[in-house]
Design an enzyme around this catalytic site. Sequence first.
Site, PDB file in Angstrom:
ATOM      1  N   TYR A 136       0.925  -1.355  -0.023  1.00  0.00           N
ATOM      2  CA  TYR A 136      -0.029  -0.145  -0.231  1.00  0.00           C
ATOM      3  C   TYR A 136       0.834   1.231  -0.037  1.00  0.00           C
ATOM      4  O   TYR A 136       0.271   2.255  -0.685  1.00  0.00           O
ATOM      5  CB  TYR A 136      -1.012   0.099   1.221  1.00  0.00           C
ATOM      6  CG  TYR A 136      -2.254  -0.624   1.108  1.00  0.00           C
ATOM      7  CD1 TYR A 136      -2.339  -1.825   0.963  1.00  0.00           C
ATOM      8  CD2 TYR A 136      -3.371   0.152   1.278  1.00  0.00           C
ATOM      9  CE1 TYR A 136      -3.636  -2.642   0.461  1.00  0.00           C
ATOM     10  CE2 TYR A 136      -4.613  -0.495   1.118  1.00  0.00           C
ATOM     11  CZ  TYR A 136      -4.704  -1.732   0.762  1.00  0.00           C
ATOM     12  OH  TYR A 136      -5.935  -2.299   0.777  1.00  0.00           O
ATOM     13  N   LYS A 186       2.723 -15.284   3.168  1.00  0.00           N
ATOM     14  CA  LYS A 186       2.837 -16.002   1.727  1.00  0.00           C
ATOM     15  C   LYS A 186       4.393 -16.340   1.524  1.00  0.00           C
ATOM     16  O   LYS A 186       5.012 -16.112   0.439  1.00  0.00           O
ATOM     17  CB  LYS A 186       2.390 -15.098   0.661  1.00  0.00           C
ATOM     18  CG  LYS A 186       2.274 -15.883  -0.529  1.00  0.00           C
ATOM     19  CD  LYS A 186       1.059 -17.013  -0.673  1.00  0.00           C
ATOM     20  CE  LYS A 186       1.108 -17.608  -2.133  1.00  0.00           C
ATOM     21  NZ  LYS A 186       0.411 -19.075  -2.210  1.00  0.00           N
ATOM     22  N   ASP A 218      -3.450 -17.890   0.742  1.00  0.00           N
ATOM     23  CA  ASP A 218      -4.670 -18.639   0.100  1.00  0.00           C
ATOM     24  C   ASP A 218      -5.368 -19.653   0.777  1.00  0.00           C
ATOM     25  O   ASP A 218      -6.248 -19.885   0.822  1.00  0.00           O
ATOM     26  CB  ASP A 218      -3.749 -19.072  -1.122  1.00  0.00           C
ATOM     27  CG  ASP A 218      -2.576 -20.243  -1.072  1.00  0.00           C
ATOM     28  OD1 ASP A 218      -2.115 -19.970   0.221  1.00  0.00           O
ATOM     29  OD2 ASP A 218      -2.110 -20.634  -1.925  1.00  0.00           O
ATOM     30  N   ASP A 242      -6.685  -6.469   4.172  1.00  0.00           N
ATOM     31  CA  ASP A 242      -7.678  -6.050   3.422  1.00  0.00           C
ATOM     32  C   ASP A 242      -8.675  -7.031   2.824  1.00  0.00           C
ATOM     33  O   ASP A 242      -9.962  -6.978   2.960  1.00  0.00           O
ATOM     34  CB  ASP A 242      -7.084  -5.066   2.340  1.00  0.00           C
ATOM     35  CG  ASP A 242      -8.174  -4.335   1.457  1.00  0.00           C
ATOM     36  OD1 ASP A 242      -9.207  -3.942   2.045  1.00  0.00           O
ATOM     37  OD2 ASP A 242      -8.161  -4.545   0.316  1.00  0.00           O
ATOM     38  N   ASP A 246     -12.652  -8.597   4.546  1.00  0.00           N
ATOM     39  CA  ASP A 246     -13.989  -8.574   3.877  1.00  0.00           C
ATOM     40  C   ASP A 246     -14.562  -9.906   3.659  1.00  0.00           C
ATOM     41  O   ASP A 246     -15.827  -9.977   3.834  1.00  0.00           O
ATOM     42  CB  ASP A 246     -13.922  -7.978   2.381  1.00  0.00           C
ATOM     43  CG  ASP A 246     -14.079  -6.650   2.220  1.00  0.00           C
ATOM     44  OD1 ASP A 246     -13.700  -5.718   3.046  1.00  0.00           O
ATOM     45  OD2 ASP A 246     -14.451  -6.203   1.003  1.00  0.00           O
TER      46      ASP A 246
END
Length: 349
Positions: A136, A186, A218, A242, A246
């Site tokens: 970001y 990751k 994942d 992020d 959600d």
Amino acid sequence: MALIALLPGDGIGPEVVAEARRVLDALGLDLTFEKAPVGGAGYEALGHPLPVSTLDLAQQADAVLFGAVGDPRFDTLERSLRPEQAILGLRKALGLFANLRPAKGFPGLEDASALKPEIVRTLDLVILRELTGDVYFGEKGQRRTAEGLRQGYDVMAYDEAEVRRIATVGFEMAKRRKGRLCSVDKANVLETSQLWRDVVNELAASYPEVALTHMYADNAAMQLVRAPGQFDVIVTGNMFGDILSDQASMCAGSIGMLASASLSEWSGACGLYEPIHGSAPDIAGQGKANPCAAILSAAMMLRHSLEQPEAADRVEAAVAAAIADGARTADLGGSLSTSAMGDAVLARL
Ligand code: IPM
Ligand code: MG
């Protein structure tokens, strides 16, 4: 007396923040509110998504209650003037590195979730998202390759101090909850993640009472819908957080129910509180939005920035009671308006 900066922003932001304000007023606490424009509303009023006067107010306030930013009318402006820059700028300027996004099913709301009711009942987790670093805030831009092709790039980077700071919050939170911390990265592909994992492991030695696990992002996305009950605290970077937050919100039922806190220190200090839903321009101004996430964000503010844990409990209990009694806005399959849902919560305060 505490000063609250009210930054309603765009879309449904003003509608839901107004309901949160009504609930705060009803508590009879010594709070002063000052409102300022932010996001597309900031650009419209003062020519910038995060006007200097708005940032000043946020810096002076004891806490910031934020609505949402995002307005399609401004999506074609250069990036630095788009509404989203307001929230990114606030996070950076106020040093709000720790983002708490709790996800928990509400009794009576199991049907609103995309998951089976028996799975929803096991859901009670917090996503702890690092908020001021990662891809970001890395170097970004567009350029030409040697072959003359257009190329976009965003650099992902974390230094060890940033990782240690957020991981410490994760361990401290897990210690106060069910004692389980899952660090999501990751590391099978990314060097940033390898460093993340190494630093988290180093810190683990100081928290023998916390059971630490690591999970690839994942797999975490898959496990969140398969068996969310396995998670207590999930600590992760800005980008993975992020996306996963959600997803976790839909596991709980509706994104219209989930609150968040963004803190510059693990306890106390200035914090920013916002519903995790966005500005929802498609339903803005129609009185259809669910104010619960904003009301629950106000509860988090009472708890984390204003040292009013009893008031926070009262607000959370009133929302749960309204839901249990069947109060539903459209996102929950009902027909209550935003202010009628606010009334339902107020009636149970
Ligand atoms: C969030 C939002 C923001 C983010 C946007 C509006 C910049 O999606 O708070 O999750 O990506 O952090
Ligand atoms: Mg998001």
